[in-house]
Design a protein around this motif. Structure first.
Motif, mmCIF file in Angstrom:
data_model
loop_
_atom_site.group_PDB
_atom_site.id
_atom_site.type_symbol
_atom_site.label_atom_id
_atom_site.label_comp_id
_atom_site.label_asym_id
_atom_site.label_seq_id
_atom_site.Cartn_x
_atom_site.Cartn_y
_atom_site.Cartn_z
ATOM 1 N N LEU A 166 1.019 -1.323 -0.257
ATOM 2 C CA LEU A 166 0.110 0.072 -0.191
ATOM 3 C C LEU A 166 0.886 1.153 -0.006
ATOM 4 O O LEU A 166 1.962 1.092 0.465
ATOM 5 N N HIS A 167 0.076 2.226 -0.227
ATOM 6 C CA HIS A 167 0.908 3.722 -0.367
ATOM 7 C C HIS A 167 0.178 4.833 0.456
ATOM 8 O O HIS A 167 -0.879 4.854 0.195
ATOM 9 N N ILE A 168 1.046 5.598 0.842
ATOM 10 C CA ILE A 168 0.468 6.830 1.496
ATOM 11 C C ILE A 168 1.138 8.035 0.887
ATOM 12 O O ILE A 168 2.293 8.116 0.654
ATOM 13 N N VAL A 169 0.442 8.952 0.457
ATOM 14 C CA VAL A 169 0.803 10.093 -0.238
ATOM 15 C C VAL A 169 0.314 11.537 0.611
ATOM 16 O O VAL A 169 -0.598 11.563 0.801
ATOM 17 N N PHE A 170 1.558 12.066 1.073
ATOM 18 C CA PHE A 170 1.270 13.356 1.544
ATOM 19 C C PHE A 170 1.543 14.476 0.809
ATOM 20 O O PHE A 170 2.914 14.651 0.148
ATOM 21 N N TRP A 171 0.784 15.279 0.312
ATOM 22 C CA TRP A 171 0.765 16.294 -0.581
ATOM 23 C C TRP A 171 0.906 17.627 0.168
ATOM 24 O O TRP A 171 0.130 17.942 0.881
ATOM 25 N N GLU A 172 2.290 17.922 -0.073
ATOM 26 C CA GLU A 172 2.683 19.272 0.485
ATOM 27 C C GLU A 172 2.678 19.253 2.007
ATOM 28 O O GLU A 172 1.945 20.411 2.848
ATOM 29 N N PRO A 173 3.212 18.428 2.807
ATOM 30 C CA PRO A 173 2.862 18.345 4.543
ATOM 31 C C PRO A 173 3.750 19.476 4.948
ATOM 32 O O PRO A 173 4.849 19.746 4.396
ATOM 33 N N GLU A 174 3.128 19.991 6.100
ATOM 34 C CA GLU A 174 3.835 21.186 6.571
ATOM 35 C C GLU A 174 4.252 21.039 8.041
ATOM 36 O O GLU A 174 5.012 21.624 8.535
ATOM 37 N N ILE A 175 3.920 19.811 8.839
ATOM 38 C CA ILE A 175 4.401 19.535 10.070
ATOM 39 C C ILE A 175 5.147 18.587 10.082
ATOM 40 O O ILE A 175 4.920 17.377 9.971
ATOM 41 N N PRO A 176 6.422 18.701 10.504
ATOM 42 C CA PRO A 176 7.351 17.504 10.650
ATOM 43 C C PRO A 176 6.999 16.348 11.490
ATOM 44 O O PRO A 176 7.147 15.181 11.059
ATOM 45 N N GLY A 177 6.330 16.482 12.595
ATOM 46 C CA GLY A 177 5.995 15.568 13.520
ATOM 47 C C GLY A 177 4.962 14.742 12.813
ATOM 48 O O GLY A 177 4.930 13.395 13.034
ATOM 49 N N THR A 204 3.889 -0.791 8.856
ATOM 50 C CA THR A 204 2.822 -1.618 7.936
ATOM 51 C C THR A 204 3.526 -2.227 6.666
ATOM 52 O O THR A 204 3.044 -2.849 5.717
ATOM 53 N N GLY A 205 4.854 -1.709 6.197
ATOM 54 C CA GLY A 205 5.388 -2.171 5.097
ATOM 55 C C GLY A 205 4.927 -1.191 3.823
ATOM 56 O O GLY A 205 5.068 -1.745 2.624
ATOM 57 N N SER A 206 4.340 -0.276 4.126
ATOM 58 C CA SER A 206 3.895 0.775 3.047
ATOM 59 C C SER A 206 4.801 1.568 2.531
ATOM 60 O O SER A 206 6.015 1.885 3.333
ATOM 61 N N VAL A 207 4.368 2.354 1.576
ATOM 62 C CA VAL A 207 5.389 3.234 0.954
ATOM 63 C C VAL A 207 4.866 4.588 1.102
ATOM 64 O O VAL A 207 3.888 4.848 1.114
ATOM 65 N N LEU A 208 5.866 5.624 1.887
ATOM 66 C CA LEU A 208 5.283 6.954 2.099
ATOM 67 C C LEU A 208 5.946 7.790 0.855
ATOM 68 O O LEU A 208 7.062 7.822 0.645
ATOM 69 N N HIS A 209 4.944 8.584 0.421
ATOM 70 C CA HIS A 209 5.125 9.683 -0.754
ATOM 71 C C HIS A 209 5.224 10.929 -0.350
ATOM 72 O O HIS A 209 4.149 11.058 0.274
ATOM 73 N N LEU A 210 6.083 11.722 -0.301
ATOM 74 C CA LEU A 210 5.999 13.072 0.112
ATOM 75 C C LEU A 210 6.147 13.916 -1.147
ATOM 76 O O LEU A 210 7.104 13.964 -1.848
ATOM 77 N N VAL A 211 5.123 14.659 -1.507
ATOM 78 C CA VAL A 211 5.054 15.707 -2.601
ATOM 79 C C VAL A 211 5.665 17.163 -2.234
ATOM 80 O O VAL A 211 4.824 17.917 -1.317
ATOM 81 N N ARG A 212 6.543 17.691 -2.680
ATOM 82 C CA ARG A 212 7.090 19.005 -2.531
ATOM 83 C C ARG A 212 6.097 20.063 -2.819
ATOM 84 O O ARG A 212 5.259 19.943 -3.957
ATOM 85 N N PRO A 213 5.974 21.196 -2.224
ATOM 86 C CA PRO A 213 6.991 21.854 -1.078
ATOM 87 C C PRO A 213 6.674 21.139 0.192
ATOM 88 O O PRO A 213 5.516 21.018 0.435
ATOM 89 N N LEU A 214 7.860 20.782 0.930
ATOM 90 C CA LEU A 214 7.564 20.174 2.406
ATOM 91 C C LEU A 214 7.703 21.699 3.339
ATOM 92 O O LEU A 214 8.499 22.547 2.951
#
Length: 153
Positions: free
Chosen positions: A2-13, A25-35
């Motif tokens: 499974l995959h998680i995509v955070f679009w332009e996340p703002e909070i490091p925590g 969970t063995g999932s992939v975390l995708h982070l989309v800039r800008p961070l």
């Protein structure tokens, strides 16, 4: 997987917690800039504890780039959806798209051709939203449960 995509996340925590979620969970975390933070941020490292080396994290310059790496359907999480996340039959390779902590997903992101549909998490009336990492965990675990927890122990 499974995959998680955070679009332009703002909070490091929140992203640190999602790194830990990815590792567990063995999932992939995708982070989309800008961070809204640097990947070396102390708060990000603290929230992710020692899970950074166990997680699968990919950083992308665009939503197009992130969604191109997801082989299944992508579900946008939003309070503006009619369909509950529990009403979806998730498949291997599916992804969950979540927006910024301050404003959620833009209409443009939710309308991306790579997004199969929109889902919501049921809450009591009068509250705005759940924490980003908590929302990801709720829906990810439902999808993983439906798949029989592959790779889990």
């Amino acid at each position: 997987m499974l995959h998680i995509v955070f679009w332009e996340p703002e909070i490091p925590g929140n992203t640190g917690a999602a790194i830990r979620l990815s590792a567990c969970t063995g999932s992939v975390l995708h982070l989309v800039r800008p961070l809204g933070f640097d990947m070396d941020d102390a708060k990000l490292r603290r929230a992710g504890l020692d899970y950074h080396d166990l997680a699968h994290v990919r950083v992308h310059d665009s939503l197009d780039g992130a969604l191109a790496g997801i082989p299944g359907r992508v579900w946008a999480l939003t309070g503006r959806a009619e369909r509950a996340y529990t009403d979806v039959a998730y498949g291997d390779g599916d992804g969950l798209l979540l927006g910024r902590e301050s404003v959620g997903l833009s209409e443009e992101a939710m309308s991306h051709p790579g997004v199969a549909g929109r889902v919501r998490i049921t809450m009591v009336p009068g509250v705005r939203s759940l924490n980003l990492a908590n929302s990801a965990a709720i829906v990810l675990y439902e999808a993983w449960r439906q798949l029989g927890f592959p790779g889990g122990a």
